[in-house]
Write a protein that holds these residues in place. Structure first.
Motif, short mmCIF file in Angstrom:
data_model
loop_
_atom_site.label_atom_id
_atom_site.label_comp_id
_atom_site.label_asym_id
_atom_site.label_seq_id
_atom_site.Cartn_x
_atom_site.Cartn_y
_atom_site.Cartn_z
N SER A 1 66.55 19.77 -108.63
CA SER A 1 67.41 20.10 -109.68
C SER A 1 69.01 20.62 -108.64
CB SER A 1 67.39 21.12 -110.93
OG SER A 1 67.07 22.78 -111.00
N HIS A 2 68.44 21.50 -108.10
CA HIS A 2 69.22 21.45 -107.03
C HIS A 2 69.71 20.19 -106.50
CE1 HIS A 2 70.94 23.68 -103.00
NE2 HIS A 2 69.96 22.07 -102.28
N THR A 3 69.21 19.94 -105.94
CA THR A 3 69.59 18.34 -104.75
C THR A 3 70.36 17.34 -105.78
OG1 THR A 3 67.50 18.59 -103.87
CG2 THR A 3 68.41 15.97 -103.80
N ALA A 4 69.93 17.40 -107.09
CA ALA A 4 70.78 16.42 -108.75
C ALA A 4 72.13 16.80 -108.82
CB ALA A 4 70.23 15.85 -109.48
N TYR A 5 72.27 18.13 -108.34
CA TYR A 5 73.63 18.87 -108.38
C TYR A 5 74.03 18.71 -107.30
CZ TYR A 5 76.70 22.44 -109.14
OH TYR A 5 78.45 23.01 -109.02
N SER A 6 73.27 18.71 -106.09
CA SER A 6 74.29 18.70 -104.56
C SER A 6 74.89 17.28 -104.53
CB SER A 6 73.52 19.88 -103.96
OG SER A 6 73.47 21.16 -104.07
N ASP B 1 79.58 13.97 -104.16
CA ASP B 1 80.46 13.25 -104.78
C ASP B 1 78.88 11.73 -103.75
OD1 ASP B 1 81.11 10.64 -105.34
OD2 ASP B 1 82.97 10.44 -104.22
N GLY B 2 77.37 12.50 -103.99
CA GLY B 2 76.76 11.84 -102.99
C GLY B 2 76.22 11.66 -101.65
N TYR B 3 77.24 12.65 -100.50
CA TYR B 3 77.54 12.91 -99.60
C TYR B 3 76.52 12.00 -98.77
CZ TYR B 3 75.10 15.61 -95.87
OH TYR B 3 74.76 16.76 -95.10
N ARG B 4 77.44 10.65 -98.92
CA ARG B 4 77.33 8.90 -98.58
C ARG B 4 78.07 9.66 -96.61
NH1 ARG B 4 80.02 8.52 -103.21
NH2 ARG B 4 78.04 7.40 -105.01
N VAL B 5 77.52 10.42 -95.69
CA VAL B 5 77.62 10.49 -94.16
C VAL B 5 76.89 9.63 -93.28
CG1 VAL B 5 79.23 12.40 -95.14
CG2 VAL B 5 76.63 12.65 -94.70
N SER B 6 77.25 9.71 -92.14
CA SER B 6 75.47 9.38 -91.63
C SER B 6 74.91 9.91 -91.31
CB SER B 6 76.57 8.62 -89.98
OG SER B 6 76.72 10.42 -89.55
N LEU B 7 73.57 9.59 -90.41
CA LEU B 7 72.42 10.58 -90.58
C LEU B 7 72.71 11.21 -89.10
CD1 LEU B 7 69.87 10.27 -90.92
CD2 LEU B 7 69.09 8.69 -88.40
N ALA B 8 73.74 10.96 -88.44
CA ALA B 8 73.68 11.75 -87.14
C ALA B 8 75.02 12.84 -87.86
CB ALA B 8 75.10 11.01 -86.37
N PHE C 1 60.48 21.89 -107.47
CA PHE C 1 61.76 22.87 -108.33
C PHE C 1 63.10 22.44 -107.10
CE2 PHE C 1 59.51 24.01 -104.40
CZ PHE C 1 60.25 25.05 -103.68
N LEU C 2 62.83 21.93 -106.08
CA LEU C 2 64.29 21.21 -105.68
C LEU C 2 64.89 20.46 -106.13
CD1 LEU C 2 62.51 21.39 -102.18
CD2 LEU C 2 64.45 22.75 -103.31
N SER D 1 68.28 15.11 -98.49
CA SER D 1 68.40 16.23 -99.74
C SER D 1 70.22 16.41 -99.29
CB SER D 1 68.16 17.65 -98.94
OG SER D 1 68.83 18.41 -99.77
N VAL D 2 70.58 17.06 -99.59
CA VAL D 2 72.67 17.66 -98.96
C VAL D 2 72.37 19.08 -98.99
CG1 VAL D 2 73.03 16.07 -100.92
CG2 VAL D 2 72.12 17.94 -101.51
N PRO D 3 73.20 19.59 -98.34
CA PRO D 3 74.04 20.92 -97.99
C PRO D 3 74.03 22.16 -98.99
CG PRO D 3 75.13 19.74 -97.15
CD PRO D 3 74.57 18.68 -97.66
#
Length: 513
Positions: A248-253, A258-265, A245-246, A324-326
């Motif tokens: 579709s949420h992850t794909a849309y988020s 825009d891919g949530y390309r941020v650092s691990l930190a 169930f997560l 995932s993404v926020p």
């Protein structure tokens, strides 16, 4: 005859809680007068879901449960209310208000249980009521209000069971937790952690051969986890993906960010940063005093339980955020669980500071300590209240006005045939407000394809007059409502459209035969 101390405590408790409820009611009225409608469009999308369920009440199939996007209990609750109260705007907000009151009472009971001090319980409930996200979320049917109310009510019952084996508290804890788990996914981690961190107090009952106590404790956990177990097992059996169930949420988020390309930190720090941002600094200053006050607690494993659950939950969601993404809509609301827990301990710290000051022999030191405590409390409350007007804007207030006016026109004796359609401009996400407030969703068609990934699709109404006329005839459209000034100007020049009214910024046109 003078009152006994317990009787006086009860009177003070009820008077204080009644005062907070009145303050809460006044805050809801004030927020709506300032133009607050919702923290996101999700409340309106779920409102449409509840309206449609109310027309044909049923239990969800496994497919609906797995792919509906949201858990079912809010739909059942507000849909059931709308069976007897047909206002899709006000009815869900009343249920949210009721649950917000449950949340305040639960925090009061929790703080009283932890500290044993009526003043601490009063301050804890005040600090929660003053929090902006509590005020905003409980003035709209957001899922957070429902699950947080149920979770903290369950937590208060569970601590009553662990602390004094209060009769029936284990059962009520399980029921409240089960309700929370059926309202919203974020409740699942805190619920399971609550029982996991209670393992030692529970197992002590086994060492003492308190078999009945142990059985009741595990039964409480089984009740609390029943919905989660069923939901995850259903996913495993239907498509082999217990957490599918997560997806579709992850794909849309990920598309939204825009891919949530941020650092691990940065991913790991996202949720802790939310908590720091939305908790007043004064609460942080009071927490060391809470640690000192807790040193004399009778059962330290119990008084540390809510803080341990919050800390491990924050760690869990931070680790999950790596893969995932926020949240895309009003992410600040996800800090409320943690700020409520910390505010409860901050109130305990405030009580410890007051006691410390009262124990000073030197009059100047005593007055200075008490003044510091009152100043910190006033600073926290006033600073939180000052942020109330900076509320998030999910859907504009004009959409509700437009929807109600559209409904009035459609219901007038001069209105077109009821079977005719109403074309609505697909303005994201305001069209949901018009659709829900009008109650005409079964007649509404849209001026363009609804695609949240392609929101800039052109309106079909921007075509030449002959094509627009053909389109409206083909779709059986009797009324058209748009908000874009360019569309209004374009439609105003068409002889077969007559503007009937404008409400909330939305123009309403009648289509002539």
């Amino acid at each position: 005859m003078s009152e006994t101390a317990p009787e006086l405590d009860r009177r003070v408790t009820w008077a204080w809680l009644a005062l907070l409820v009145l303050a809460k009611l006044a805050s809801v009225v004030a927020l709506h007068r300032w133009g607050f409608v919702s923290v996101s469009a999700d409340e309106f999308s779920r409102g449409m879901r509840a309206v449609r369920w109310a027309r044909a009440p049923h239990l969800d199939s496994l497919a609906e449960l797995r792919h509906g996007g949201w858990l079912p209990l809010e739909k059942y609750l507000n849909g059931s209310v709308m069976l007897v109260w047909h206002d899709p705007i006000v009815a869900p907000r009343v249920t949210a208000f009721v649950f917000s009151v449950v949340l305040v009472v639960a925090v009061f009971a929790l703080a009283r249980r932890l500290s044993g001090d009526l003043r601490v319980a009063g301050v804890a409930s005040l600090l929660v009521v003053a929090q902006p996200w509590y005020a905003w979320l409980s003035a709209t049917p957001a899922l957070d209000t429902y699950w947080l109310a149920c979770y903290f009510a369950g937590l208060a019952c569970w601590l009553a069971w662990l602390d004094e084996r209060r009769r029936g508290a284990w059962l009520w804890a399980g029921v409240w937790f089960a309700l929370a788990s059926a309202f919203h996914y974020p409740s699942w981690i805190p619920i399971e952690l609550t029982y996991a961190l209670s393992a030692w107090p529970m197992l002590r009952g086994w060492r003492r051969r308190e078999t009945g106590t142990l059985v009741r404790s595990f039964t409480s956990w089984a009740i609390a986890s029943s919905f989660v177990t069923f939901f995850v097992a259903a996913g495993w059996l239907t498509d082999g993906k217990p957490l599918g169930f997560l997806e579709s949420h992850t794909a849309y988020s990920k598309w939204f960010y825009d891919g949530y390309r941020v650092s691990l930190a940065e991913k790991l720090a996202y949720y802790p940063r939310l908590v720091v941002t939305h908790l007043q600094p004064g609460v942080w200053l009071l927490l060391p005093f809470a640690a000192l006050a807790a040193r004399g607690a009778r059962r330290r494993s119990i008084v540390a339980l809510p803080l341990g659950v919050a800390a491990l939950s924050l760690l869990a969601v931070s680790v999950m955020n790596v893969g995932s993404v926020p949240a895309t809509a009003a992410p600040g609301r996800y800090a409320l669980f943690y700020t409520i827990v910390l505010a409860t301990y901050g109130a305990w710290g405030w009580g410890g500071l007051v006691k410390w000051a009262g124990a000073r022999r030197d009059g100047w030191a005593r007055r200075a300590g008490q003044g510091l405590a009152l100043s910190l409390l006033a600073w926290i409350v006033v600073a939180d209240l000052a942020r109330w007007r900076a509320f998030p804007r999910g859907v504009s207030a004009g959409t509700i006005v437009a929807g109600k006016r559209l409904a009035a026109i459609a219901a007038s004796p001069e209105a077109p045939l009821a079977s005719r359609s109403i074309m609505l401009e697909t303005r994201y996400w305001d069209f949901l407000g018009v659709e829900l407030a009008s109650g005409l969703d079964d007649r509404i068609v849209f001026d363009r394809e609804r695609d949240k990934l392609r929101r800039n699709l052109p309106s079909r109404l921007i075509a030449p007059a002959d094509e627009v006329r053909e389109l409206l005839a083909r779709d059986g459209v009797a009324l058209v409502s748009v908000v874009d000034p360019r569309l209004k100007q374009h439609l105003d020049g068409m002889p077969f459209l007559s503007r009937l009214d404008e409400a909330g910024g939305w123009a309403i046109y009648r289509v002539s035969p």
